[in-house]
Write an enzyme that holds these catalytic residues in place. Structure first.
Site, PDB file in Angstrom:
ATOM      1  CG  PHE A 149      -2.538   6.437 -30.145  1.00 56.41           C
ATOM      2  CD1 PHE A 149      -1.928   6.507 -29.255  1.00 56.41           C
ATOM      3  CD2 PHE A 149      -4.425   6.118 -30.078  1.00 56.41           C
ATOM      4  CE1 PHE A 149      -2.791   7.995 -28.769  1.00 56.41           C
ATOM      5  CE2 PHE A 149      -4.891   6.897 -29.746  1.00 56.41           C
ATOM      6  CZ  PHE A 149      -3.673   8.427 -29.169  1.00 56.41           C
ATOM      7  CD  GLU A 176      -3.446  -0.901 -36.119  1.00 53.57           C
ATOM      8  OE1 GLU A 176      -3.228  -1.487 -34.555  1.00 53.57           O
ATOM      9  OE2 GLU A 176      -3.654  -0.633 -36.249  1.00 53.57           O
ATOM     10  CB  SER A 226     -12.878   5.254 -30.532  1.00 55.81           C
ATOM     11  OG  SER A 226     -12.427   4.060 -31.840  1.00 55.81           O
ATOM     12  CB  CYS A 281     -10.065   7.172 -22.128  1.00 54.80           C
ATOM     13  SG  CYS A 281      -9.240   6.234 -19.991  1.00 54.80           S
TER      14      CYS A 281
HETATM   15  P1  NAD Z   1      -8.981   2.331 -31.724  1.00 62.11           P
HETATM   16  O1  NAD Z   1     -10.440   2.409 -31.193  1.00 62.11           O
HETATM   17  O2  NAD Z   1      -8.438   3.047 -33.196  1.00 62.11           O
HETATM   18  O3  NAD Z   1      -8.738   1.696 -31.835  1.00 62.11           O
HETATM   19  C1  NAD Z   1      -8.318   0.080 -30.394  1.00 62.11           C
HETATM   20  C2  NAD Z   1      -8.174  -1.265 -31.113  1.00 62.11           C
HETATM   21  O4  NAD Z   1      -8.686  -1.741 -31.971  1.00 62.11           O
HETATM   22  C3  NAD Z   1      -6.872  -1.134 -31.440  1.00 62.11           C
HETATM   23  O5  NAD Z   1      -5.352  -2.690 -31.113  1.00 62.11           O
HETATM   24  C4  NAD Z   1      -6.925  -1.121 -33.069  1.00 62.11           C
HETATM   25  O6  NAD Z   1      -5.848  -1.894 -34.218  1.00 62.11           O
HETATM   26  C5  NAD Z   1      -8.251  -1.506 -33.364  1.00 62.11           C
HETATM   27  N1  NAD Z   1      -8.835  -0.780 -34.249  1.00 62.11           N
HETATM   28  C6  NAD Z   1      -8.810  -0.004 -34.679  1.00 62.11           C
HETATM   29  N2  NAD Z   1      -9.772   0.003 -36.094  1.00 62.11           N
HETATM   30  C7  NAD Z   1     -10.042  -1.281 -36.194  1.00 62.11           C
HETATM   31  C8  NAD Z   1     -11.237  -1.780 -36.909  1.00 62.11           C
HETATM   32  N3  NAD Z   1     -12.295  -1.494 -37.461  1.00 62.11           N
HETATM   33  N4  NAD Z   1     -11.981  -3.451 -36.759  1.00 62.11           N
HETATM   34  C9  NAD Z   1     -11.219  -3.477 -35.247  1.00 62.11           C
HETATM   35  N5  NAD Z   1     -10.169  -3.335 -34.902  1.00 62.11           N
HETATM   36  C10 NAD Z   1      -9.650  -2.000 -34.955  1.00 62.11           C
HETATM   37  O7  NAD Z   1      -8.649   3.405 -30.618  1.00 62.11           O
HETATM   38  P2  NAD Z   1      -6.990   3.869 -30.741  1.00 62.11           P
HETATM   39  O8  NAD Z   1      -7.268   5.160 -30.968  1.00 62.11           O
HETATM   40  O9  NAD Z   1      -6.128   3.504 -30.141  1.00 62.11           O
HETATM   41  O10 NAD Z   1      -7.445   4.685 -28.363  1.00 62.11           O
HETATM   42  C11 NAD Z   1      -7.872   5.924 -28.628  1.00 62.11           C
HETATM   43  C12 NAD Z   1      -9.143   5.743 -28.385  1.00 62.11           C
HETATM   44  O11 NAD Z   1      -9.088   4.901 -26.788  1.00 62.11           O
HETATM   45  C13 NAD Z   1     -10.003   6.973 -27.418  1.00 62.11           C
HETATM   46  O12 NAD Z   1     -11.355   6.942 -27.884  1.00 62.11           O
HETATM   47  C14 NAD Z   1      -9.893   6.143 -26.034  1.00 62.11           C
HETATM   48  O13 NAD Z   1     -10.969   7.336 -25.580  1.00 62.11           O
HETATM   49  C15 NAD Z   1     -10.438   5.048 -25.452  1.00 62.11           C
HETATM   50  N6  NAD Z   1      -9.679   4.373 -24.683  1.00 62.11           N
HETATM   51  C16 NAD Z   1     -10.816   3.795 -23.490  1.00 62.11           C
HETATM   52  C17 NAD Z   1      -9.960   3.806 -22.477  1.00 62.11           C
HETATM   53  C18 NAD Z   1     -10.785   2.959 -21.454  1.00 62.11           C
HETATM   54  O14 NAD Z   1     -11.440   2.940 -20.435  1.00 62.11           O
HETATM   55  N7  NAD Z   1     -12.563   3.387 -21.085  1.00 62.11           N
HETATM   56  C19 NAD Z   1      -8.462   3.700 -21.825  1.00 62.11           C
HETATM   57  C20 NAD Z   1      -7.974   3.738 -22.840  1.00 62.11           C
HETATM   58  C21 NAD Z   1      -8.242   4.713 -24.447  1.00 62.11           C
END
Ligand code: NAD
Length: 497
Positions: A149, A176, A226, A281
């Protein structure tokens, strides 16, 4: 109230799954829209479109593919403000911050427009008598991206321009919670001349992510999000034979040496710790001043700055940070602050009670500053992903590096110092993928690649830049002989020069 639909092969289609996700304005807490949560069948439809488009697109000369990206860059440049508005409306970040996000995303598009250069391959003449060898990088086929997000447009742009530029077809599954800007970004690529089917956006949640990971015709998956989900995506995707790069969470430290300019360090910490409400991140969430005296001087500089942060909705041009993404996120961050206090950290500035007049139901938090944080505290072991900065004070430079190296994450880090030797040693020895020297957020430019170490990245490729060419292509090496029909008869020994 608006609805966000899929973009299957370039055509807007309402999801028929019957399931929807709510979209909120984080500044007001009001529901503003709905997004269809697609079914595996809808993903399959996008894959079929992509397979249909793949042969022609992968054989399109790279120069022509690059020209589509160049035209996309031109069109998207003209729509920067619209893209930024879509981002802030659903994410809540300030408009200026959203503009910065769009700029960094478009730099990848600019890089991808020169894709021909990276696909040139290698050639060796006379590797044997009348024998030549050439190596080339061919696209993989249909590949997918799953994005978080916090950068609703930039992280998709980390993926699709390079994947498509390399000759693949791409399916994007955006977060989403912030689906609109990804649609706009992808629609513009069709406007720029992308053939039907090459790119699809399939919105959804876990159901569609699992369908991507299991789909036999998807060759590779890029994931950013994450760490627990990154690890899950990496395992499930590689188990089903895919190439996977999964970028995860972070805990980024900034070391402040006694010789650093404290005002410069404090200002850098404000932007990197509290910009985008700490939801980056590469945000600095832990500051590591070396020695008690440095720590005291730094906390004195930070405390008034954190207390006077200007917080507001994205429409407030003077706001330095906006709300966090959801109500749940706000209460999770408050819970972690509470645990920080109960586990013995000193809460120098408490942002939990911040209220913004007229936006009482928004997901706003003030900035929080903790001092006296120790390695076993949850506010240190966990990624807070909110406007909370922790101060930890080791006595030596070496123990500062040991602290960082012991953390499970290794995304970004930085050092503020005037000492070239310390900076050089830090950059050489720190076990972190991206390092800043007097630079608080060292996000590599488009022609380098982005990627953390340890549990911040699963897989062996960084994202965008030259690493993306390797991730989205596979190597083929052809050895050929043209010898005017001269034959020496059958040879049964292993061929050698
Ligand atoms: P998230 O892991 O909750 O979601 C990321 C994606 O995974 C979304 O598209 C979501 O729909 C999907 N998802 C969520 N739960 C899932 C599940 N149980 N099974 C399958 N798919 C699932 O992350 P977020 O809250 O959207 O974003 C924040 C996180 O992203 C933070 O931890 C941040 O550090 C990380 N991030 C990392 C980088 C990097 O380059 N390392 C960059 C941006 C964000």
């Amino acid at each position: 109230m608006y609805e966000v639909d899929n973009l299957i092969g370039g055509i807007s289609c309402k999801s028929a799954s019957g399931r929807t996700g709510d979209i909120f304005n984080p500044a007001t807490g009001a529901k503003v829209g709905e997004v269809g949560l697609s079914s595996p069948m809808e993903l399959d439809e996008a894959v079929k479109k992509a397979l249909g488009a793949y042969s022609a697109w992968s054989r399109t000369p790279p120069l022509k593919r690059g020209r589509v990206m160049a035209e996309y860059l031109r069109l998207a440049n003209g729509r920067r403000e619209d893209l930024a508005r879509e981002i802030s409306r659903e994410h809540g970040k300030t408009h200026a911050d959203a503009r910065g996000e769009v700029s960094r995303g478009l730099e990848i598009v600019e890089f991808a427009s020169g894709i021909s250069h990276f696909l040139k391959g290698e050639f060796s003449r006379e590797v044997g008598p009348k024998i030549d060898t050439h190596s080339e990088r061919q696209p993989l086929g249909v590949v997918a991206g799953i994005t978080p997000f916090n950068f609703p447009a930039m992280v998709p742009m980390w993926m699709f321009p390079m994947a498509i530029g390399c000759g693949n077809c791409f399916i994007l599954k955006p977060s989403e919670r912030v689906p609109s800007s990804a649609n706009l970004a992808c629609e513009l690529l069709y406007e720029a001349g992308l053939p039907e089917g090459v790119l699809s956006v399939v919105h959804g949640d876990k159901a569609v992510v699992d369908a991507i990971l299991d789909h036999p015709d998807i060759r590779a998956v890029s994931f950013v999000g994450s760490t627990p989900i990154a690890e899950y995506v990496y395992k499930r995707g590689t188990d089903s034979g895919k190439r996977v790069q999964a970028l995860g969470g972070a805990k980024n430290h900034m070391v402040v040496m006694p010789d650093a300019d404290m005002d410069q360090a404090a200002d850098a910490l404000m932007g990197s710790g509290f910009g985008s409400a700490g939801e980056r991140c590469m945000a600095i969430s832990v500051v590591v001043p070396v020695g008690e005296e440095t720590s005291k001087r730094l906390v004195e500089k930070l405390s008034p700055r954190v207390s006077s942060l200007r917080i507001g909705p994205s429409t407030d041009d003077k706001a330095e940070m906006g709300p966090v993404i959801t109500k749940e996120s706000k209460s999770r961050i408050c819970g972690l602050i509470e645990r920080g206090v109960s586990q013995g950290a000193n809460l120098v500035v408490d942002g939990r009670d911040f209220r913004l007049q007229g936006y009482e139901d928004g997901y706003f938090l003030g900035g929080s500053l903790f001092d006296g944080v120790t390695p076993e505290m949850e506010i240190y072991t966990q990624e807070i992903f909110g406007p909370v900065l922790s101060v930890m004070t080791p006595q030596t430079f070496e123990s500062a590096m040991d602290l960082i190296n012991a953390h499970e994450y290794g995304n970004g880090t930085s050092i503020f110092t005037r000492d070239g030797n310390a900076a050089r040693e830090f950059s050489r020895s720190i076990e972190v993928g991206m390092v800043g020297i007097n630079v608080p957020i060292p996000v590599p430019v488009a022609f380098h690649s982005f990627g953390g170490w340890k549990r911040s990245l699963f897989g062996s490729h960084g994202i965008y830049g030259p690493e993306a060419v390797h991730f989205y292509t596979r190597l083929k090496t052809t050895t050929s002989r043209w010898s005017d029909g001269i034959t020496k008869g059958a040879v049964f020994t292993f061929p050698s020069g």
